[in-house]
Scaffold this motif. Structure first.
Motif, PDB file in Angstrom:
ATOM      1  N   CYS A 275      -5.719  -1.329   4.797  1.00 17.90           N
ATOM      2  CA  CYS A 275      -4.254  -1.250   4.827  1.00 17.90           C
ATOM      3  C   CYS A 275      -3.714   0.143   5.170  1.00 17.90           C
TER       4      CYS A 275
ATOM      5  N   TYR B 150       1.663   0.225   1.830  1.00 14.29           N
ATOM      6  CA  TYR B 150       0.584   0.740   0.988  1.00 14.29           C
ATOM      7  C   TYR B 150       1.015   2.040   0.294  1.00 14.29           C
TER       8      TYR B 150
ATOM      9  N   LEU C 266       1.138  -1.985   7.863  1.00 18.51           N
ATOM     10  CA  LEU C 266       0.896  -2.079   6.415  1.00 18.51           C
ATOM     11  C   LEU C 266       0.842  -0.707   5.739  1.00 18.51           C
ATOM     12  N   LYS C 267       0.764   0.331   6.538  1.00 16.67           N
ATOM     13  CA  LYS C 267       0.616   1.684   5.998  1.00 16.67           C
ATOM     14  C   LYS C 267       1.801   2.081   5.106  1.00 16.67           C
TER      15      LYS C 267
ATOM     16  N   PHE D  87      -7.494  -3.564   0.741  1.00 15.66           N
ATOM     17  CA  PHE D  87      -6.254  -2.916   0.295  1.00 15.66           C
ATOM     18  C   PHE D  87      -6.326  -1.398   0.398  1.00 15.66           C
TER      19      PHE D  87
END
Length: 269
Positions: free
Chosen positions: A40, A50, A46-47, A36
């Motif tokens: 990430c 996050y 996924l940035k 995570f």
């Protein structure tokens, strides 16, 4: 122009947590934490999620990435110490930032290397170092100098699996792309960074600039050791022979290298 600061690496954070002492639970906890907070933020899809959830706080960085980010912003590291798991640094502003707004995080990336006639080329490679490591070459050399392999000694920038990939040349397989593009040839002196090129003797520099770098280095074909002097002497010998016999030298060195790799178990430095 002086900045003092501190950071905590993933390893230090793990060792300081009480859950780290719980045999089974620690693997699940830090596996999630690692994915995570380190993986990430580095994956494009996924940035955004996050940063929306965390606002970018409490990210986990390696020592190399933390210090590399500092140097990329124009700072020189004056002092560095680890006290009770916390990494403290003193840095001085010495130049303008590199403005590297799109750093490479993935396993596949391109490195700046000196090519024929001094042209800077982008050489493809599998990652064996943490992100931002390229900014720390001067710092690592200042701390430890070169090892007898010709690489920086005690290099903390390497990821755990980096040595294995390097030993069997697996990290250099993507250089086949450069071979097809024409930036590299099959046999020749390995493409080096601008920083390393500065440490090469002037005579070898001039000889190097007359030829394209290659995938298979002369020291492998000549079955020499991987220390700096042996590599440079092998390169000098190859380059002079290449000038005298430009058509058959590479073929000769190629078959000698294959023989040494298969039958003499020659490995990368």
């Amino acid at each position: 122009g002086i900045i003092l600061g501190h950071f905590e690496t993933f390893t230090s954070r793990a060792e300081n947590k009480k859950v780290y002492k719980t045999p089974v639970l620690k693997h699940f906890y830090f596996g999630f934490d690692f994915i995570f907070k380190r993986v990430c933020p580095k994956l494009p899809f996924l940035k955004k999620v996050y940063f929306f959830v965390t606002k970018g706080k409490n990210r986990l960085l390696s020592k190399a990435e933390a210090l590399g980010r500092l140097v990329s912003c124009g700072f020189d590291i004056v002092d560095y110490k680890v006290i009770d798991g916390i990494h403290y640094f003193v840095a001085k502003k010495v130049k303008e930032p590199a403005y590297d707004l799109s750093p490479s995080y993935g396993p596949f990336f391109k490195m700046k290397r000196v090519g024929k006639n001094g042209k800077i080329i982008r050489v493809y490679k599998f990652r064996t170092m943490h992100p931002y490591s390229e900014y720390l070459q001067d710092y690592v050399l200042k701390l430890n100098g070169y090892a007898n392999t010709g690489k920086p000694a005690n290099d903390f920038r390497l990821v755990p699996w980096g040595k294995f990939l390097r030993r069997y040349w697996l990290d250099e397989l993507p250089q086949l792309i450069n071979l097809f593009k024409g930036d590299l040839k099959l046999v020749g002196c390995r493409p080096v960074s601008e920083r390393y090129f500065q440490d090469i003797p002037k005579e070898v520099q001039e000889l190097r600039l007359k030829q394209k770098p290659g995938c298979i280095p002369p020291y492998v074909a000549l079955n020499r050791s991987g220390d700096v002097n042996s590599v440079l002497n092998a390169e000098k010998e190859y380059l002079k022979e290449k000038i005298k016999n430009p058509y058959f030298t590479d073929t000769k060195y190629f078959f000698k290298a294959i023989y040494n790799i298969i039958f003499k178990h020659k490995r990368s430095a």
